[in-house]
Structures are given as C-alpha cells and as structure tokens.
Design a protein around this motif. Structure first.
Motif: not given
Length: 547
Positions: A63, A85, A156
């Motif tokens: 990500t 992720e 993330v």
C-alpha cells in the motif's frame, strides 16, 4: 498500544459493500484539513480482511506509493481492487492518545518485530541510545542485509508513514540516467505534475522560514552552504505548511515541532492515507487487508493466479493462512519486498518463467549521512521542525545533493546534520539461499565509498571555510559517516529489463510491478515523487491496453 488494529477473527465474511457502508472509509477532505485530533485520525482509515477462497479481479501487494496509485486509477476505472499490507492499519491511538510514537521516546509501535531499537543515529555525545522494546509489528523496519541496513515503512501507506516527505522532482537533465527508456517529455508535462498534485506537494513560505525558530537549524545550513559557494534550494514537501505555522503559533497540537518523523507523524503530514488511499477508498471499489503477508503467487489452473497469504498477529506469528485467486496481481511491496518475492518465486518454481533480470540492479540511491560540529556562536536551535525543507545542491560539480536535516532532540546540539543523495554507481543483486530459505542481497559495505567521496565535496569545503569539524559520535565510536544504511532502496525488478517498459513482468500475463523496484538504483533526489509519477504513467497504459 492496544491490538485493536488487528482484524477481528471471522470478519472475512463481511461483504465489501456492507463493510464500506458500516465504516465510511477514508474521507480525503477531512484528512487534508490539518485540524484532526488523534481521536478523529482514528476514523480516517479503516480496513477489512480478505477471506480464504475469495476471488478478486485485482490484488495489489503493498500500500505504498506505487500500489496506492494503481488502486486509485483502477478503482476509478470501475475495477474492484483488494490491497494486502504486511503492516498494520495505524488507525487506533495507543495509551498516550496518539497513533504514532515520538522520535525521542520509541516504544512497541516504533519497530517492526524487534526487541531493541535500531535508530539511524545509534549514539549521541558518546553514549548509545538504542533501547529495549517489546516485539511488535511496529511502523519502521530496519532490515539487515550483508553490508547494509534498509529502513522501510510498515503499515497502510508504506514508506509515506516514516519519511520526511521531501517531494523532489529530479532535474530534467538528470532524468535520462534515471529511467533511460521512459519518455522524459511525457513525464515532465503530464506524470510529474499529476503525481505532485495527487500527493499534495507544497513548499514552505520563504518569509515564514526566515523568521521561524524551528528552522534556525536550516538557516544555519543555508548560511554555511552559501558562504562556501554552494546553492541552497528550498525543497517541496508533503507537509501541511498551514498546520506547521499553527504548530509554531501554539494553536494546534504539535507534530513536526514535537519531533515526530521516524515513527510516524500524528497530525500535519499528508501521507498516503490522506491522499491517494483516501481517494481510492471514496470510489467504493477498494478494500485493504492489513497484517497480511503474501507468501506465494503462482498460475491458477483455471486462469489468473493463486495467492497464498498469511494473516499475522502483532507478535509476528501466523494467525491464519488463506488461499485466494486473482485475475491480475500488482507487486507493490517496495523495492526490497517485491524483489524478495519475485526472486523467491522464480527460484522455487512458483513463477519459473520470470527472466534472469529478476533481483538485479538494486541500489541505495547513494544515501550517506554525516554531522558537523558548529561553533558556539552558530546555535541550531533546541526546537527543530522534523520536516526538512531545504538542501545543498552540488549535483553538477560533485555528484551530491544534501538535505539539511533536523536533529530533533529537544536540546541545543550546536550541530548540523545531513542526508546526502549521491551518484553511487554500485548495484547489488538479490538471490535465493536454499540453505536458509531466505533471500540474500550481496551489497558490500565498501561500496559506500563513492558516496562518501561525493558528500565530502560539500562538507570538507564547508568545514574548511567555517573552521569546523565532523561529528564523530553519531554512528558509533569515532565514526564520521552514516554509510551503513539507506532510506531509499531502489531496483531489483528494473523497468524494461525484468519487465516491459510499463511494468508487465516478462513471462506472465496479468502480473505487474509498480513500485520502486522498477527504478535502477538511483533517482538523484528523494525518490517517492518519481515512483509515484512512474506508477501514474504505467497504470494509465495498463488500463488502456490490458483492461
């Protein structure tokens, strides 16, 4: 820090539409306002988990910058995208009420599965500063290879979580050496502007810079550079500069002025959750599984690809192993992550048709650090903004660009600190080690010497002019150069070698690379704008031609 950012067991059965309706995923406008509190920040990013046996049209592994661009553009084209992720979602405050730990007070949130911190500056005034911490899936991974430590963001948003946000477009005259098979006219007329707009890039107000106490250290760096004949340039950044000025005025919670940088920034920085990922989520076509680690990608018998994924606990152990299928897979795990996966998959027979360029062309972007001890009449300030906004440009004459970087210790240090980016020609290769079951990198510590020599073209001259010396206490005992690390890993699946000229992996239809592993080792400046712009170029072509 609680474990509430872990996905709940059994939640994989929630539909994408139901999940989106219940959580109200990221709202970009609110995130960019610059006035969010830590509690409000928790509502900006949410995540789901992918279930075993699921089929997705597109799976994006990672990500960070490239993956976020791919997700947004595919989603806007009407494609349903699932992102996996390895790190956490970073949307839940810890016991201190903040999501991210402070640079000077590292805790479990700080490092990826370490029991002791490994800070880039390991010593200060002769004393070691690393400390014991609980093992946890923290935000900064200091991954050790032979001869080098590679710092990477885990969570993330990838590297956007932990960098200083210096959003630099390379000089046009240098671009041919960075990406020789890419049309520079298109990059500078279309894709660099698109990337800068998407990232929310801005520049400090020079008048405010000249008066702000928190940039005294940068003004000292400017004065000394100019007295030695070097150009000092203001560098764009993705920090909210209006918020920064309010921090200095004391009207909002401090973030950059509280020294937050290495382990995340709680308020002012426009990391990817507030920009590309926010916009991707707003389409309703993107979901994300945090704490999910891809362990295998191989062709599926009915077409597409079979992907095996481990769901992780916050101690790094495996909670569940899932097998899913995807029509198309985008590798966006970063230069090291993508290179390691592809190297392993080729060597172990999961993707044996990958060509022999896999794993090659890796470089450190010429990173090297150093500090200088200033005179007592040149204080750099006790309060320093952790967001750098200027640099010394000696690229043409000596092959180096040096960020005037902060030392946000909260005390006066009478020191200037720099991260240099140099034209280091050395390239390493990833390889599969069957005996250990791991991927190795053959970087040699001695390969940093060209970077040191190029950085010295700046700092030897400044020291001679100012009558100052190098600091010898920051990277060990009597060690001047931080030549053991990189923040800017690049290469390993080089464009137009391991892939075609748009990131399609040779030998496999529907497999793509869209991150920094495409760039062969050096960008001449901080690389994330180039990674983003290249991803914008490549995904536009892929959507038009392949979808």
């Amino acid at each position: 820090m609680t474990d509430s950012s872990l996905p709940d067991k059994g939640s994989s059965g929630v539909s994408r539409r139901g999940f989106m309706a219940r959580t109200g995923f990221i709202l970009g406008a609110a995130a960019l306002s610059g006035h969010a509190t830590a509690a409000h920040a928790a509502s900006r990013t949410t995540a789901t988990v992918i279930g075993g046996g699921e089929h997705v049209p597109v799976l994006v592994i990672g990500t960070g910058y490239g993956g976020s661009v791919a997700a947004l553009r595919l989603a806007r084209a009407g494609v349903h995208v699932h992102m996996v992720e390895m790190g956490m979602s970073w949307d839940t405050p810890g016991s201190d009420g903040k999501i991210f730990a402070n640079t000077t007070s590292p805790d479990a949130r700080s490092y990826w599965l370490r029991t002791k911190t490994k800070q880039p500056l390991s010593n200060f005034f002769g004393f070691p500063i690393d400390r014991s911490i609980p093992r946890y899936t923290g935000i900064l991974d200091a991954e050790d290879f032979s001869g080098i430590t590679v710092y990477q963001g885990r969570g993330v948003g990838g590297g956007s979580l932990v960098n200083g946000g210096m959003a630099v477009t390379p000089r046009r005259e240098n671009f041919g050496a960075v990406l020789p098979t890419v049309n520079a006219d298109e990059m500078y007329s279309t894709y660099y502007p698109r990337a800068n707009a998407g990232l929310g890039v801005g520049t400090v107000d020079p008048a405010w810079f000249d008066s702000a106490d928190c940039y005294q250290y940068a003004r000292v760096g400017r004065k000394q550079a100019q007295r030695s004949g070097f150009p000092f340039v203001f560098v764009p950044d993705v920090y909210d500069w209006d918020y920064m000025e309010k921090e200095a005025a004391g009207t909002v919670p401090k973030s950059a002025l509280a020294g937050e940088i290495l382990y995340g920034n709680n308020y002012g920085k426009k990391s990817l959750q507030k920009t590309y990922l926010a916009q991707a989520a707003a389409t309703g076509n993107v979901t994300i599984s945090p704490l999910h680690k891809v362990t295998s990608v191989s062709p599926a018998s009915a077409g597409g690809y079979t992907v095996v994924i481990d769901q992780l606990r916050t101690d790094g152990s495996t909670e569940a192993t899932k097998t899913v299928t995807a029509d198309k897979v985008f590798f966006a795990a970063g230069s090291v992550g993508t290179s390691k996966l592809l190297t392993e998959f080729k060597a172990t027979g999961r993707l044996p048709g990958l060509n022999d360029e896999i794993g090659k062309g890796w470089g450190d972007n010429g990173n090297v650090m150093c500090g200088r001890a200033n005179h007592l009449w040149d204080p750099t300030g006790a309060v320093q903004s952790s967001i750098p906004c200027g640099g010394i440009d000696n690229w043409a004459a000596g092959g180096a660009f040096a960020e005037v970087a902060p030392l946000p210790t909260g005390i006066e240090t009478f020191a200037s600190f720099y991260l240099s980016i140099t034209k280091n020609p050395n390239r390493a290769q990833f390889s599969w080690n069957a005996a250990t079951g791991k991927v190795d990198l053959n970087w040699q510590a001695s390969w940093k010497q060209p970077s040191i020599d190029m950085a010295k073209t700046i700092f030897d001259k400044i020291n001679a002019k100012e009558g100052t010396i190098y600091r010898t206490d920051l990277f060990g005992v009597y060690k001047i150069w931080g030549d053991h690390l990189t923040y800017h890993p690049l290469g390993g699946a080089v464009l137009d070698r391991a892939t075609d000229n748009y990131g399609r992996l040779h030998g496999y239809s529907g497999l793509y690379v869209i991150d920094g592993s495409l760039i062969p080792g050096n960008t001449s400046v901080n690389p994330f704008v180039t990674i983003t712009a290249l991803a914008e170029r490549n995904i536009e072509k892929i959507i038009t031609a392949d979808l």
